[in-house]
Design an enzyme around this catalytic site. Structure first.
Site, PDB file in Angstrom:
ATOM      1  N   GLU A  60      -4.887  45.725  22.567  1.00 19.94           N
ATOM      2  CA  GLU A  60      -6.129  46.461  22.773  1.00 19.94           C
ATOM      3  C   GLU A  60      -5.847  47.732  23.585  1.00 19.94           C
ATOM      4  O   GLU A  60      -5.031  47.727  24.496  1.00 19.94           O
ATOM      5  CB  GLU A  60      -7.112  45.570  23.518  1.00 19.94           C
ATOM      6  CG  GLU A  60      -8.482  46.192  23.752  1.00 19.94           C
ATOM      7  CD  GLU A  60      -9.358  45.339  24.659  1.00 19.94           C
ATOM      8  OE1 GLU A  60     -10.585  45.383  24.480  1.00 19.94           O
ATOM      9  OE2 GLU A  60      -8.817  44.633  25.543  1.00 19.94           O
ATOM     10  N   LYS A 132     -15.427  43.626  18.430  1.00 19.41           N
ATOM     11  CA  LYS A 132     -15.413  42.700  19.567  1.00 19.41           C
ATOM     12  C   LYS A 132     -16.797  42.112  19.816  1.00 19.41           C
ATOM     13  O   LYS A 132     -17.754  42.826  20.101  1.00 19.41           O
ATOM     14  CB  LYS A 132     -14.913  43.441  20.801  1.00 19.41           C
ATOM     15  CG  LYS A 132     -14.606  42.573  22.010  1.00 19.41           C
ATOM     16  CD  LYS A 132     -13.983  43.450  23.105  1.00 19.41           C
ATOM     17  CE  LYS A 132     -13.481  42.625  24.282  1.00 19.41           C
ATOM     18  NZ  LYS A 132     -12.826  43.511  25.286  1.00 19.41           N
ATOM     19  N   CYS A 165      -9.266  40.417  23.473  1.00 19.90           N
ATOM     20  CA  CYS A 165      -9.253  40.269  24.925  1.00 19.90           C
ATOM     21  C   CYS A 165     -10.243  39.216  25.419  1.00 19.90           C
ATOM     22  O   CYS A 165     -10.006  38.023  25.282  1.00 19.90           O
ATOM     23  CB  CYS A 165      -9.506  41.631  25.570  1.00 19.90           C
ATOM     24  SG  CYS A 165      -8.938  41.771  27.284  1.00 19.90           S
TER      25      CYS A 165
END
Length: 332
Positions: A60, A132, A165
């Site tokens: 990321e 995300k 993440c």
């Protein structure tokens, strides 16, 4: 550059390389263009060093960095697909690899941008686009993803999904990937060292709870504010760590991955086949198992009524602590 892990492509399965990319310090569009060129160079050099390589993964923020003063500006955002992804596609085609890349995506409908990951195949086609689902609030300003959790075919019999993440801290995200058929979950991250232990723990638990491989890599190095821990990690479907990187920028963590073994476990295991057992509770006593949902949070979440008992007492519910204004308008 250092490296940890395997050197050659297995007869079955595939060889992957996780790049502990140095955290980019990005101040301008020219700096972003420089990172794109460096990523492309890394694709070609890694393929040259590992001719059997089939899947390369970048963390990321490797493309556009983490300049929080500029990261939502037009200068810094990219379109997906767009010129930047076209360059990545050309590199994947030339090196005959699958590639996973991070893009901070301009919202095509206006409003707040997305934190996006893509997979490009060896033919240069974008075969997966993911936004995300769980931005790292209150630090990140990204809009929550609206594409669900897609799954695509990958090398060596793999079914690939990507999370980004903070997504990996939610067991529901990994379960969704597995429920949709993924036997390999890729996690690209830009965490600093404060949560490195939790990151490694959840990589393992996500693998074990879903009988799938997890391939995870984080940025590495110091950007003048935080240190990013690298520590690329490949976990077996039984939750054990197969390969673990260190905290070195530019370390390449490689591993042989055998998706067929995860598939066999899902079909052949009785004990601890928990992704199946979740929906077939007590099948010894009740043929076929109990199917009804016993979980209040699942029901409430599905109905848009999710609320923890202490919700009214929670202190941080917006981004003002990090300088973001309270939103007056809600974008759909």
């Amino acid at each position: 550059m250092g490296s940890s892990g395997s050197m050659v492509k297995p007869i079955s399965g595939f060889l992957t390389a996780l790049i502990q990319y140095p955290v980019p310090v990005v101040e301008s569009r020219a700096d972003i263009d420089k990172q794109i060129k460096q990523i492309i160079k890394t694709i070609h050099s890694t393929k040259a060093g590992y001719p059997g390589l089939e899947l390369i993964v970048f963390p990321e923020y490797s493309t556009q960095g983490l300049n929080t003063k500029k990261w939502t500006t037009e200068e810094f955002l990219c379109t997906v697909p767009g010129p930047e992804t076209d360059l990545f596609a050309e590199a994947c085609k030339e090196s005959e690899v699958y590639g996973v890349f991070s893009i901070m995506e301009r919202n095509p409908d206006g409003g707040e941008p997305y934190n996006t990951a893509i997979i490009i195949d060896p033919q240069g086609e974008m075969i997966l686009k993911y936004r995300k689902l769980n931005p790292w609030v209150p630090v990140e300003p990204w809009k929550a993803g609206d594409l669900g959790l897609p799954v695509c075919d990958g090398p060596g019999g793999s079914k690939l999904a990507v999370c980004i993440c903070h997504d990996g801290m939610f067991p529901e995200v990994a379960r969704e990937a597995a429920y949709k058929g993924a036997n390999v979950l890729i996690r690209i991250s830009g965490y600093s060292t404060q949560v490195s232990e939790q990151w490694m723990l959840t990589n393992r638990s996500n693998a074990w709870q879903n009988l799938m491989y997890t391939l995870s890599v984080n940025l590495a190095g110091y950007d003048g504010v935080f240190y990013y821990f690298g520590e690329g990690q490949v976990c077996n479907f039984d939750g054990t760590t197969l390969v673990q990187g260190h905290r070195n920028p530019w370390e390449i963590v490689t591993a042989e991955v055998y998706p067929e073994l995860a598939d066999q476990a899902r079909l052949g295991w009785g004990l601890e086949n928990n992704i199946y057992n979740l929906g077939s509770r007590g099948y010894v006593a009740t043929p076929g198992g109990v199917k009804e949902n016993p979980y209040t949070f699942v029901k409430d979440l599905a109905e848009g009524k999710y609320k923890v008992p202490w919700e009214d007492e929670i202190k941080v519910k917006d981004g003002t602590i990090y300088g973001y204004p309270v939103k007056k308008t809600i974008h759909s």
